[in-house]
Design a protein around this motif. Structure first.
Motif, PDB file in Angstrom:
ATOM      1  N   ILE A  18       0.636  -1.280   0.129  1.00  0.00           N
ATOM      2  CA  ILE A  18       0.033   0.007   0.149  1.00  0.00           C
ATOM      3  C   ILE A  18       0.802   1.421  -0.025  1.00  0.00           C
ATOM      4  O   ILE A  18       0.299   2.473   0.183  1.00  0.00           O
ATOM      5  CB  ILE A  18      -0.873   0.035   1.117  1.00  0.00           C
ATOM      6  N   MET A  19       2.311   1.131  -0.306  1.00  0.00           N
ATOM      7  CA  MET A  19       3.059   2.291  -0.180  1.00  0.00           C
ATOM      8  C   MET A  19       2.811   3.176  -1.251  1.00  0.00           C
ATOM      9  O   MET A  19       2.452   2.547  -2.313  1.00  0.00           O
ATOM     10  CB  MET A  19       4.482   1.929   0.347  1.00  0.00           C
ATOM     11  N   ASP A  20       3.182   4.472  -0.976  1.00  0.00           N
ATOM     12  CA  ASP A  20       3.056   5.464  -2.254  1.00  0.00           C
ATOM     13  C   ASP A  20       4.488   5.236  -2.736  1.00  0.00           C
ATOM     14  O   ASP A  20       5.540   5.486  -2.091  1.00  0.00           O
ATOM     15  CB  ASP A  20       2.918   6.979  -1.658  1.00  0.00           C
ATOM     16  N   THR A  21       4.638   5.286  -4.224  1.00  0.00           N
ATOM     17  CA  THR A  21       5.913   4.965  -4.736  1.00  0.00           C
ATOM     18  C   THR A  21       5.601   6.191  -5.923  1.00  0.00           C
ATOM     19  O   THR A  21       4.641   6.705  -6.395  1.00  0.00           O
ATOM     20  CB  THR A  21       6.197   3.780  -5.656  1.00  0.00           C
ATOM     21  N   PRO A  22       6.715   6.749  -6.370  1.00  0.00           N
ATOM     22  CA  PRO A  22       8.131   6.240  -6.052  1.00  0.00           C
ATOM     23  C   PRO A  22       8.469   7.412  -4.651  1.00  0.00           C
ATOM     24  O   PRO A  22       7.840   8.053  -4.241  1.00  0.00           O
ATOM     25  CB  PRO A  22       9.258   6.795  -6.983  1.00  0.00           C
ATOM     26  N   PRO A  23       9.429   6.767  -3.618  1.00  0.00           N
ATOM     27  CA  PRO A  23       9.648   7.767  -2.613  1.00  0.00           C
ATOM     28  C   PRO A  23      10.287   9.135  -3.148  1.00  0.00           C
ATOM     29  O   PRO A  23      10.757   9.172  -4.246  1.00  0.00           O
ATOM     30  CB  PRO A  23      10.849   7.148  -1.629  1.00  0.00           C
ATOM     31  N   SER A  76      10.520  10.244  10.096  1.00  0.00           N
ATOM     32  CA  SER A  76       9.794   9.365   9.510  1.00  0.00           C
ATOM     33  C   SER A  76      10.493   7.876   9.822  1.00  0.00           C
ATOM     34  O   SER A  76      11.781   7.804  10.024  1.00  0.00           O
ATOM     35  CB  SER A  76       9.750   9.162   7.865  1.00  0.00           C
ATOM     36  N   ILE A  77       9.858   6.775  10.351  1.00  0.00           N
ATOM     37  CA  ILE A  77      10.375   5.588  10.815  1.00  0.00           C
ATOM     38  C   ILE A  77      10.809   4.913   9.469  1.00  0.00           C
ATOM     39  O   ILE A  77      10.111   4.693   8.690  1.00  0.00           O
ATOM     40  CB  ILE A  77       9.895   4.958  11.869  1.00  0.00           C
ATOM     41  N   ARG A  78      11.802   3.887   9.850  1.00  0.00           N
ATOM     42  CA  ARG A  78      12.118   2.933   8.775  1.00  0.00           C
ATOM     43  C   ARG A  78      11.671   1.654   8.963  1.00  0.00           C
ATOM     44  O   ARG A  78      11.596   0.822  10.398  1.00  0.00           O
ATOM     45  CB  ARG A  78      13.572   2.733   8.883  1.00  0.00           C
ATOM     46  N   VAL A  79      10.870   0.981   7.870  1.00  0.00           N
ATOM     47  CA  VAL A  79      10.175  -0.551   8.033  1.00  0.00           C
ATOM     48  C   VAL A  79      11.046  -1.290   7.012  1.00  0.00           C
ATOM     49  O   VAL A  79      11.304  -0.697   5.735  1.00  0.00           O
ATOM     50  CB  VAL A  79       8.954  -0.403   8.109  1.00  0.00           C
ATOM     51  N   GLU A  80      11.332  -2.566   7.226  1.00  0.00           N
ATOM     52  CA  GLU A  80      11.568  -3.143   6.193  1.00  0.00           C
ATOM     53  C   GLU A  80      10.470  -3.812   5.401  1.00  0.00           C
ATOM     54  O   GLU A  80       9.581  -3.969   5.526  1.00  0.00           O
ATOM     55  CB  GLU A  80      12.387  -4.558   6.595  1.00  0.00           C
ATOM     56  N   LYS A  81      10.906  -4.087   3.956  1.00  0.00           N
ATOM     57  CA  LYS A  81      10.013  -4.684   3.079  1.00  0.00           C
ATOM     58  C   LYS A  81       9.373  -6.069   3.335  1.00  0.00           C
ATOM     59  O   LYS A  81      10.436  -6.850   4.178  1.00  0.00           O
ATOM     60  CB  LYS A  81      10.720  -4.799   1.659  1.00  0.00           C
ATOM     61  N   VAL A 106      11.928   0.251   3.327  1.00  0.00           N
ATOM     62  CA  VAL A 106      13.289   0.046   2.580  1.00  0.00           C
ATOM     63  C   VAL A 106      13.477  -1.476   1.954  1.00  0.00           C
ATOM     64  O   VAL A 106      12.895  -2.367   2.622  1.00  0.00           O
ATOM     65  CB  VAL A 106      14.582   0.324   3.454  1.00  0.00           C
ATOM     66  N   ASN A 107      14.211  -1.603   1.042  1.00  0.00           N
ATOM     67  CA  ASN A 107      14.361  -3.012   0.444  1.00  0.00           C
ATOM     68  C   ASN A 107      15.416  -3.844   0.980  1.00  0.00           C
ATOM     69  O   ASN A 107      16.152  -2.988   2.088  1.00  0.00           O
ATOM     70  CB  ASN A 107      14.440  -2.921  -1.157  1.00  0.00           C
ATOM     71  N   PRO A 155      15.197   3.304   0.097  1.00  0.00           N
ATOM     72  CA  PRO A 155      14.053   3.684   0.586  1.00  0.00           C
ATOM     73  C   PRO A 155      13.277   3.288  -0.905  1.00  0.00           C
ATOM     74  O   PRO A 155      13.749   3.487  -2.164  1.00  0.00           O
ATOM     75  CB  PRO A 155      14.018   4.949   0.719  1.00  0.00           C
ATOM     76  N   ILE A 156      12.215   2.545  -0.817  1.00  0.00           N
ATOM     77  CA  ILE A 156      11.558   2.091  -2.092  1.00  0.00           C
ATOM     78  C   ILE A 156       9.902   2.827  -2.038  1.00  0.00           C
ATOM     79  O   ILE A 156       9.334   2.614  -2.969  1.00  0.00           O
ATOM     80  CB  ILE A 156      11.395   0.665  -2.251  1.00  0.00           C
ATOM     81  N   GLY A 157       9.389   3.259  -0.824  1.00  0.00           N
ATOM     82  CA  GLY A 157       8.182   4.020  -0.919  1.00  0.00           C
ATOM     83  C   GLY A 157       7.894   4.514   0.344  1.00  0.00           C
ATOM     84  O   GLY A 157       8.582   4.547   1.331  1.00  0.00           O
ATOM     85  N   THR A 158       6.697   5.260   0.617  1.00  0.00           N
ATOM     86  CA  THR A 158       6.451   5.845   2.062  1.00  0.00           C
ATOM     87  C   THR A 158       5.128   5.425   2.414  1.00  0.00           C
ATOM     88  O   THR A 158       4.170   5.253   1.527  1.00  0.00           O
ATOM     89  CB  THR A 158       6.569   7.430   1.956  1.00  0.00           C
ATOM     90  N   LEU A 159       4.836   5.833   3.739  1.00  0.00           N
ATOM     91  CA  LEU A 159       3.498   5.314   4.335  1.00  0.00           C
ATOM     92  C   LEU A 159       3.190   6.356   5.331  1.00  0.00           C
ATOM     93  O   LEU A 159       3.953   6.930   5.887  1.00  0.00           O
ATOM     94  CB  LEU A 159       3.794   4.124   5.162  1.00  0.00           C
TER      95      LEU A 159
END
Lengths: 350, 303
Positions: A280-285, A294-299, A321-322, A327-331
């Motif tokens: 559901i993330m918004d791409t591209p970051p 912003s906190i960092r979460v793994e794919k 992040v992948n 970073p590959i997207g934001t939430l």
């Protein structure tokens, strides 16, 4: 993609005397109810095709009467099919001689049963050692082999008890240890946890997932419980009236149910535990380094976990992040919440 | 009444049976044929059973010639180790002492020996038949009527051909007893194996058990309670035949009973009858307690 461990091809099962003739009729399009009414044969499975990947958990889900227990018994040929192929590690199980089949069951594939099916006259250790005993291992090998698994499933100290002296959860641990003790690569679990209390069931699911991390077996797990299916399954196949209605990952099934039947199931599901951040993330970051708040979460992190971390750290943004940390997207908190909520809109419109 | 049917032909009034002459001829021919057969084969068949007779005689002599207190001690010990019940053991001891006091020790030993041999023989022959029956519905359908005949045919009827063939003595007696006593062990072995939990059997299959492994590890142990009931019934039926067997010269507790019937010796009849009852109860309680001890795993002792 690697070669699947188990391939099922065009598998049909019809119960009755003239099952092979009836396969032709079913292929021509005779329905289950017509087959029963006009020919008094029962359609068990119709044209099943599944690839079960190596070293992962394949769940087959269906309600009672859907043919799931029949299907799993074809994999070690406890039931003879009416037509089709079952290929395990490149070998057709249905072509095996009686002797080859016995060796196959002794070394390659083992099974856990819904109602445990332990030998009531043998102690826990002798039950766990049964597979080794059948192989013809020495007493000492049986004992060390069995003890190792009794300890691993947390039953140390109970090895000299009889099954009737144990609770249901403990009996199924014996069943699991018995299946693991043969060191078979493939583990068949036929509604293995369905007879257990809900708390113990969750507990046993954790035991299985823990073991799987370490052992990486090819597990085929049958269940009628969608929550169990979503929790355990790397891949899920949904069976209805002897046919496969949908196959995919937990997320695919929850997000895109193939028909009304499946969507009525998934409506009750806790989506936060199934849907992953990248879905559901918004791409591209946005270009440049991620925002400071912003906190960092793994794919691969599920939404419930993302929401928990955001709340704990009092932030309302996250970036995904992948594997290599890019970073590959934001939430945002809002998008996470929307992703977790069950969509009722679609139903309301229809 | 008969006048009502006056106009009818004869064969509708009276059953059209074979003429008396034909019937007599038929029986005589069959009897002669059988007599010829027994003359030709009697010796061969007797020789075939010779080892069994020798064993029976040896066992009987062993029981009679060993001093009574050793036999008593051995029997009481066997009962104790099989049943682990003080009550049954003491009961056995008292019963055997009373039998000895009332002068029936020797006859009791003879009966004990033939019952033991008959029971062993019934088990050795009957269990494999029962196992075979449990594996094939066709075989079951074929053997069941034979068992019905064995159990219901009055024993005096098959006493005749057996005596014609083998004369009187221990071996014909043994045959008569075994024919009558074997059906329960066959039936209950078959039933017990058929009743074994299908899921447990499926599990045994799923682990690649061979047919023999399934039989020894799963089917026989799980059907043991039923098989034990069969053995128990076999022993009881063998004891019931002791008096009939005494008709053809089997010595033991049956003979004094037979003598008592012909001479109206009331006390002698009752005493020997009670001795048979005592042996029956000892066998029954001991074998049942033993069967129960084998089933200890069925007790659930968790909270």
């Amino acid at each position: 993609m690697a070669e699947p461990a188990i391939k099922v091809r065009n598998l049909y099962k019809i119960f009755g005397r003239r099952d092979r003739e009836m396969v032709e009729k079913v292929k021509e399009g005779v329905s289950k109810s017509e087959l029963l009414a006009d020919h008094s044969h029962v359609l068990g499975l119709r044209d099943i095709n599944i690839d079960m990947p190596e070293a992962s958990i394949q769940v087959v889900m269906g309600l009672s009467g859907s043919g799931k227990s029949t299907l799993i018994r074809h994999l070690n040929r406890l039931i003879e099919p009416s037509a089709g192929e079952v290929i395990v590690h490149g070998e057709d199980v249905l072509q095996m001689s009686e002797k080859a089949l016995r060796e196959f069951r002794r070394h390659k594939i083992s099974m856990v049963f819904q109602r445990f099916a332990l030998l009531p006259h043998k102690t826990v250790i002798d039950n766990v050692a049964y597979g080794l005993h059948v192989m013809g291992k020495s007493k000492a090998e049986q004992k060390t082999g069995a003890m190792r698994w009794i300890e691993r499933v947390g039953l140390a100290g109970y090895e000299d008890n009889y099954p009737a002296q144990l609770s249901g959860g403990m009996q199924q641990r014996v069943g699991l240890a018995r299946a693991l003790a043969t060191d078979a690569d493939i583990l068949l679990m036929d509604e293995a946890f369905s007879a257990l209390d809900p708390l113990i069931r969750t507990d046993m699911q954790s035991v299985l997932l823990d073991l799987q991390k370490e052992l990486a077996k090819t597990i085929v797990f049958i269940t009628h419980d969608l929550d169990e299916a979503l929790r355990l399954g790397d891949k899920i196949a949904i069976l209805r009236d002897g046919e496969i209605v949908q196959q995919g990952t937990a997320q695919e099934i929850v997000l895109d149910p193939a028909d009304e039947y499946i969507s009525s199931f998934v409506r009750e599901v806790n989506r936060g535990r199934v849907i992953q951040a990248e879905t559901i993330m918004d791409t591209p970051p946005p270009p440049g380094p991620p925002a400071e708040n912003s906190i960092r979460v793994e794919k691969g992190t599920v939404l419930e976990e993302v929401a928990r971390r955001m709340t704990e750290q009092d932030r309302d943004q996250a970036h995904v992040v992948n594997g290599s940390g890019e970073p590959i997207g934001t939430l945002t908190m809002r998008s996470v919440m929307a992703g977790m909520a069950t969509p009722v809109l679609k139903d309301a419109i229809e | 009444m008969a006048s009502l049917f006056n106009g009818l032909p004869d064969w509708l009034v009276e059953f059209p049976q074979l003429a008396g002459r034909d019937l007599r001829h038929m029986s005589r021919t069959i009897d002669q044929e059988y007599r010829a057969f027994s003359r030709a084969w009697g010796d061969a068949i007797e020789n075939f059973f010779r080892p069994l007779l020798d064993f029976l005689l040896w066992f009987e002599n062993l029981l009679i010639q060993t001093p009574w207190w050793i036999v008593l001690a051995v029997v009481v010990a066997i009962v104790w180790f099989a049943s682990r019940s003080v009550k049954i053991t003491i009961g056995t001891f008292i019963a055997l002492i009373l039998i000895g006091v009332f002068g029936m020790w020797e006859d009791t030993m003879r009966t004990l020996s033939i019952i033991t041999v008959c029971t062993l023989l019934s088990i050795v022959i009957g269990m494999p038949i029962g196992i075979a029956m449990s594996r094939s519905n066709k075989l079951q359908a074929a053997i069941n009527p034979i068992l019905d005949v064995m159990q219901t045919m009055p024993s005096f009827v098959y006493l005749i051909p057996i005596v014609m063939l083998l004369g009187i003595g221990l071996i014909p007696g043994l045959l008569v007893v075994v024919i009558y006593a074997m059906p329960p062990i066959i039936r209950l072995t078959n039933l017990g194996i058929r009743l074994v939990d299908k899921e447990v059997l499926e599990a045994a299959n799923a682990f690649g058990s061979s047919g023999w492994q399934k039989l020894v590890e799963v089917q026989l142990p799980l059907s043991l309670p039923t098989i034990m009931a069969g053995i128990n019934q076999t022993i009881m039926m063998a004891l019931a035949m002791v008096v009939v067997a005494s008709l053809i010269g089997v010595r033991g507790l049956g003979q004094p009973v037979l003598q008592a019937i012909t001479n109206q010796y009331f006390t002698q009849g009752v005493l020997n009858g009670l001795a048979i009852v005592a042996i029956a109860i000892i066998f029954d309680r001991t074998s049942q307690a033993y069967g129960k001890r084998l089933q200890r795993h069925r007790e659930a002792s968790h909270g």
